[in-house]
Design a protein around this motif. Structure first.
Motif, PDB file in Angstrom:
ATOM      1  N   PHE A 240       0.829  -1.209   0.000  1.00  0.00           N
ATOM      2  CA  PHE A 240       0.000   0.000   0.000  1.00  0.00           C
ATOM      3  C   PHE A 240       0.861   1.255   0.000  1.00  0.00           C
ATOM      4  O   PHE A 240       0.749   2.098  -0.867  1.00  0.00           O
ATOM      5  CB  PHE A 240      -0.941   0.024   1.209  1.00  0.00           C
ATOM      6  N   GLY A 241       1.726   1.390   0.957  1.00  0.00           N
ATOM      7  CA  GLY A 241       2.557   2.579   1.046  1.00  0.00           C
ATOM      8  C   GLY A 241       2.051   3.550   2.093  1.00  0.00           C
ATOM      9  O   GLY A 241       1.722   4.704   1.771  1.00  0.00           O
ATOM     10  N   ASN A 242       1.962   3.086   3.342  1.00  0.00           N
ATOM     11  CA  ASN A 242       1.504   3.956   4.424  1.00  0.00           C
ATOM     12  C   ASN A 242       2.318   5.241   4.487  1.00  0.00           C
ATOM     13  O   ASN A 242       1.768   6.334   4.680  1.00  0.00           O
ATOM     14  CB  ASN A 242       1.617   3.232   5.775  1.00  0.00           C
ATOM     15  N   VAL A 243       3.652   5.104   4.343  1.00  0.00           N
ATOM     16  CA  VAL A 243       4.496   6.284   4.472  1.00  0.00           C
ATOM     17  C   VAL A 243       4.204   7.278   3.351  1.00  0.00           C
ATOM     18  O   VAL A 243       4.272   8.498   3.555  1.00  0.00           O
ATOM     19  CB  VAL A 243       5.992   5.899   4.500  1.00  0.00           C
ATOM     20  N   THR A 244       3.865   6.768   2.175  1.00  0.00           N
ATOM     21  CA  THR A 244       3.517   7.642   1.062  1.00  0.00           C
ATOM     22  C   THR A 244       2.263   8.442   1.374  1.00  0.00           C
ATOM     23  O   THR A 244       2.217   9.663   1.188  1.00  0.00           O
ATOM     24  CB  THR A 244       3.318   6.810  -0.216  1.00  0.00           C
ATOM     25  N   LEU A 245       1.238   7.769   1.892  1.00  0.00           N
ATOM     26  CA  LEU A 245      -0.008   8.449   2.230  1.00  0.00           C
ATOM     27  C   LEU A 245       0.210   9.460   3.355  1.00  0.00           C
ATOM     28  O   LEU A 245      -0.356  10.568   3.329  1.00  0.00           O
ATOM     29  CB  LEU A 245      -1.070   7.425   2.635  1.00  0.00           C
ATOM     30  N   GLU A 246       1.024   9.101   4.345  1.00  0.00           N
ATOM     31  CA  GLU A 246       1.275  10.018   5.460  1.00  0.00           C
ATOM     32  C   GLU A 246       1.980  11.285   4.971  1.00  0.00           C
ATOM     33  O   GLU A 246       1.663  12.394   5.420  1.00  0.00           O
ATOM     34  CB  GLU A 246       2.093   9.302   6.532  1.00  0.00           C
ATOM     35  N   ALA A 247       2.923  11.137   4.054  1.00  0.00           N
ATOM     36  CA  ALA A 247       3.584  12.313   3.495  1.00  0.00           C
ATOM     37  C   ALA A 247       2.599  13.166   2.700  1.00  0.00           C
ATOM     38  O   ALA A 247       2.597  14.404   2.813  1.00  0.00           O
ATOM     39  CB  ALA A 247       4.751  11.881   2.611  1.00  0.00           C
ATOM     40  N   MET A 248       1.768  12.528   1.907  1.00  0.00           N
ATOM     41  CA  MET A 248       0.777  13.267   1.134  1.00  0.00           C
ATOM     42  C   MET A 248      -0.145  14.062   2.049  1.00  0.00           C
ATOM     43  O   MET A 248      -0.467  15.220   1.774  1.00  0.00           O
ATOM     44  CB  MET A 248      -0.024  12.298   0.258  1.00  0.00           C
ATOM     45  N   ALA A 249      -0.584  13.445   3.157  1.00  0.00           N
ATOM     46  CA  ALA A 249      -1.463  14.137   4.099  1.00  0.00           C
ATOM     47  C   ALA A 249      -0.786  15.356   4.712  1.00  0.00           C
ATOM     48  O   ALA A 249      -1.456  16.319   5.115  1.00  0.00           O
ATOM     49  CB  ALA A 249      -1.913  13.176   5.202  1.00  0.00           C
ATOM     50  N   CYS A 250       0.545  15.336   4.782  1.00  0.00           N
ATOM     51  CA  CYS A 250       1.310  16.467   5.319  1.00  0.00           C
ATOM     52  C   CYS A 250       1.643  17.503   4.255  1.00  0.00           C
ATOM     53  O   CYS A 250       2.356  18.478   4.538  1.00  0.00           O
ATOM     54  CB  CYS A 250       2.599  15.961   5.956  1.00  0.00           C
ATOM     55  N   GLY A 251       1.157  17.304   3.034  1.00  0.00           N
ATOM     56  CA  GLY A 251       1.449  18.245   1.972  1.00  0.00           C
ATOM     57  C   GLY A 251       2.859  18.137   1.438  1.00  0.00           C
ATOM     58  O   GLY A 251       3.407  19.107   0.903  1.00  0.00           O
TER      59      GLY A 251
ATOM     60  N   GLY B 209      -1.318  16.279  -3.299  1.00  0.00           N
ATOM     61  CA  GLY B 209      -1.250  15.067  -2.496  1.00  0.00           C
ATOM     62  C   GLY B 209      -2.120  15.151  -1.261  1.00  0.00           C
ATOM     63  O   GLY B 209      -2.800  14.186  -0.895  1.00  0.00           O
ATOM     64  N   GLU B 210      -2.116  16.310  -0.606  1.00  0.00           N
ATOM     65  CA  GLU B 210      -2.965  16.465   0.571  1.00  0.00           C
ATOM     66  C   GLU B 210      -4.441  16.311   0.202  1.00  0.00           C
ATOM     67  O   GLU B 210      -5.215  15.654   0.919  1.00  0.00           O
ATOM     68  CB  GLU B 210      -2.733  17.820   1.229  1.00  0.00           C
TER      69      GLU B 210
END
Length: 402
Positions: A304-315, A368-369
């Motif tokens: 999935f890429g949790n770290v990818t989604l977390e970075a996207m949520a942080c802009g 991304g956000e």
């Protein structure tokens, strides 16, 4: 016979829709260490319990786990994995565990790791006519190539296929990975159990310049971040090679590494100028991610890429391998870059563009956000509950017709 076919309410009931549902969950690593898979499993159990279900978790335990488990946890026999002692391998279903399992009388069995105990749990469930759901959390079949044993991949793929074909259905974190599983003939009943993101923890407001300064990072430094366990299968070699390319080209940047793991010494030697901030959790993790300027995730083992989604949520824009997981999250040239796995020069060029263009970082980070807002944990976890209910109904229908 176990009470597997007791009546259960439909999933669209307005109050406590899962009341009466009993789920036995087998995990190889429920709370021994912190990783994306066990965080997702604990969130799932918490959601099921809030909806009125009963859940019994069967997993290894240790004296000092990484965090307190969600729900009832029953210890299964296990041993430390050689060379990776932070993980334990469930080795059997002991008589004590089997008695506990029989007394709990689950209606559905959920296995989340293709280990020995899970194999035994699948056999136990099949003998009793219970539906079995397997969640697939990582690309186990790709691991040998990072340890110079790529010749093992076909045999490992065959073993995984045998395990997953004995289950009634699979859930995968992304459609791209689900298609890989279909292509490998692992199973043909595959639903999506995506991942959510905690917006209270991961958002652009968590960016903290004073924290960066405490690490020796100036306000105008462009920080390329790595986030994850420090193990070779996360693409540490590709990451360091791409950073070398930037350095040789004279592209000014700084590297921030968030995480711990057995390959830390190797990574530190390869990136002597990087800032290693160690493990970060909770609000501290959100601060660390939001304080990056670009996330570089070259791993191809993510489902999935949790770290990818977390970075996207942080802009934070993301440069990632065009592989399972990230390619279901990142829109190429819109919220980040998707690069051919292992293409070091292409990774370096994508990073250069972000380092040198602040407006591009801002635009892609905002996109991304916006995309991250689609990922609600409750909606995502209800999809797993709906799969449980579907499998139970289908099993009842087959038994009634047979």
């Amino acid at each position: 016979m176990a009470r597997a076919m007791d009546p259960i309410p439909e999933s669209n009931t307005s109050v406590a829709p899962l009341s009466g549902l009993r789920v036995a969950l087998f995990s190889g690593n429920y709370n021994v260490t912190v990783d994306g898979a066990n965080r997702a499993l604990n969130r799932l159990v918490g959601y099921l319990l809030r909806q009125g279900a009963q859940v019994r978790v069967y997993a290894p335990t240790v004296a000092n786990p990484a965090f307190e488990p969600t729900g009832d946890l029953v210890s299964v026999p296990s041993f430390a994995i050689p060379g990776r002692a932070e993980y334990r391998l469930p080795s059997a279903l002991s008589p004590r565990v089997r008695r506990d399992l029989a007394a709990f009388a689950p209606q559905v069995v959920h296995v989340s790791s293709p280990d020995i105990a899970a194999h035994r749990a699948v056999s136990w469930a099949r003998r009793r006519g219970l539906p079995i759901l397997a969640s697939v959390h990582t690309r186990f079949d790709t691991y040998p190539r990072y340890y110079n044993m790529a010749w093992l991949e076909p045999a490992l793929t065959a073993l995984l296929r045998r395990f997953y074909r004995r289950c009634d259905a699979l859930v995968a974190p992304s459609e791209s990975f689900a298609q890989v599983l279909r292509d490998q003939r692992m199973n043909y009943d595959i639903d999506i159990w995506s991942r959510g993101v905690d917006r209270d923890v991961f958002n652009p407001r968590r960016r903290d310049l004073s924290w960066r300064r405490s690490l020796g990072l100036a306000d105008d430094d462009v920080v390329i971040g790595f986030l994850g366990r420090l193990v070779m299968e996360k693409g540490l070699d590709v990451f360091s090679d791409a950073i070398d390319q930037l350095s040789r080209r004279g592209i000014a940047h700084k590297v921030l590494v968030i995480g711990e793991g057995p390959a830390r010494d190797w990574f530190t030697a390869r990136l002597p100028d990087a800032v290693f901030a160690g493990f970060q959790g909770g609000a501290d993790l959100g601060r660390a991610v939001a304080s990056m300027d670009v996330l570089f995730n070259p791993s191809i083992t993510e489902t999935f890429g949790n770290v990818t989604l977390e970075a996207m949520a942080c802009g934070v824009p993301v440069v990632a391998a065009a592989a399972t997981g990230s390619q279901s999250l990142v829109d190429d040239h819109i919220s980040g870059r998707l690069i051919t796995p292992g293409a070091v020069r292409q990774f370096a060029e994508a990073l250069r563009c972000y380092v040198e263009d602040a407006d591009l970082r801002t635009a892609h980070g905002a996109a991304g956000e916006a995309r991250s807002l689609e990922f609600s944990w409750d909606r995502i976890n209800q999809a797993v509950a709906d799969t449980y209910l579907r499998l139970i109904r289908q099993k009842k229908q087959r038994m009634a017709g047979g």
